[in-house]
Design an enzyme around this catalytic site. Structure first.
Site, PDB file in Angstrom:
ATOM      1  CG  ASN A  93      82.657  15.118   2.972  1.00  0.00           C
ATOM      2  OD1 ASN A  93      82.908  15.149   1.750  1.00  0.00           O
ATOM      3  ND2 ASN A  93      81.923  13.830   3.184  1.00  0.00           N
ATOM      4  CB  ALA A  94      77.247  15.921   4.905  1.00  0.00           C
ATOM      5  CG  ASP A  99      72.849  16.727 -10.703  1.00  0.00           C
ATOM      6  OD1 ASP A  99      72.839  17.503  -9.844  1.00  0.00           O
ATOM      7  OD2 ASP A  99      73.753  15.998 -11.299  1.00  0.00           O
ATOM      8  CE1 TYR A 158      76.376  18.915  -4.891  1.00  0.00           C
ATOM      9  CE2 TYR A 158      77.745  20.043  -6.591  1.00  0.00           C
ATOM     10  CZ  TYR A 158      77.845  19.399  -5.583  1.00  0.00           C
ATOM     11  OH  TYR A 158      78.669  18.487  -5.411  1.00  0.00           O
ATOM     12  CE1 TYR A 190      80.769  16.425 -13.152  1.00  0.00           C
ATOM     13  CE2 TYR A 190      82.304  18.357 -13.114  1.00  0.00           C
ATOM     14  CZ  TYR A 190      80.992  17.571 -13.141  1.00  0.00           C
ATOM     15  OH  TYR A 190      80.060  18.348 -13.526  1.00  0.00           O
TER      16      TYR A 190
END
Ligand code: CAA
Length: 252
Positions: A93-94, A99, A158, A190
């Site tokens: 999950n990390a 951005d 990402y 999101y």
């Protein structure tokens, strides 16, 4: 499955103290799992977090781990195995964001995201996969993102790393399918965590929220519920999948 059987199972959640991670951790503890989380070695708040969990009735194990560093992952998993037993369910999950538009992106911010969000899958999964195969049971759940499927403005690093996550899941799923081990990707949209609320408010309101048909951010509990299902006995026939959970933002 009776919860007494789940009680013997150990789940390790990387980034388990973070926005999404914390909810996954507590919800899995509610199900009866023995829960271990990793936190980044620089995080000095782990004792505070553990105390807070304890005050809410949760006894968790927290181990320091830089998921971008294989030696650190090896030490973290060994520590979990020594204290709780072998890892039955791994939730990768990390993750981090750095951005910026591609024009502004430098190699440092490219590498940081690739190492934490993609190399980490190799580093962590390597520590647990053979044991799962030997025991004939295991669940590996890799957290990707809607932006790995559809791309996102400002996220070449990402989106690339998160797209890579599912390639990893599919290939490994093939290799361990006959051994009772499933490997799946989930791609949240999101979700109302710090990572999303850090987006400039005007961008969130004008560019992102209008793209979500459900009309709101997702809730961490909604993602945790999916992970609990994927970790369950009933999900044994579900492997190599990429499950979108994004309020309809991107339908595959
Ligand atoms: N779609 C279209 N255009 C966008 C856009 C978007 N999502 N985001 C920014 N733009 C446009 C702006 O409107 C602006 O256009 P104009 O020059 O015509 O006004 C231009 O891009 C530059 O925008 P900024 O002034 O914001 O430029 P910046 O360099 O300061 O920042 C940015 C750029 C870092 C990409 C910033 O806009 C940003 O943070 N955007 C959000 C990125 C995002 O969605 N990240 C997801 C984080 S959550 C997550 O990753 C979890 C998950 O898995 C879903």
């Amino acid at each position: 499955m009776p919860k007494t059987r789940i009680k013997n199972r150990v789940v390790l959640i990387t980034g388990g103290m973070g926005g999404l991670g914390e909810t996954i951790s507590t919800k899995m503890a509610d199900e009866g799992y023995k829960v271990a989380v990793t936190y980044s070695p620089g995080n000095t708040k782990h004792n505070e977090w553990l105390a807070d969990m304890k005050a809410n009735g949760y006894t968790m194990l927290a181990v320091p781990c830089d998921v971008a560093d294989i030696a650190s992952c090896q030490a973290a998993v060994a520590s979990v195995a020594a204290q709780l037993g072998a890892v039955d369910v791994l939730v990768n999950n990390a993750g981090i964001t750095r951005d910026m538009t591609f024009k502004k992106m430098d190699k440092v911010n490219w590498d940081a995201v690739m190492r934490t969000n993609l190399d980490s899958l190799f580093n962590m999964t390597k520590q647990v996969a053979d044991g799962m195969v030997d025991r004939g049971w295991g669940r590996i759940i890799n957290v990707s993102s809607v932006n790995g499927s559809k791309g996102a403005f400002g996220q070449t690093n990402y989106s690339a790393a998160k797209a890579g996550v599912h390639g990893f899941s599919k290939a490994l799923a093939l290799e361990v399918a006959k051994k009772g081990v499933t490997v799946n990707t989930i791609s949240p949209g999101y979700i109302g965590t710090k990572m999303v609320t850090a987006i400039p408010e005007d961008i969130l309101n004008t560019k992102i929220l209008p793209q979500i048909p459900v009309g709101r951010l997702g809730k961490p509990e909604e993602v945790a519920g999916l992970i609990i299902y994927l970790a369950s006995e009933e999900a044994a026939f579900l492997t190599g999948a990429n499950i979108a959970i994004n309020g309809g933002q991107h339908m595959q």
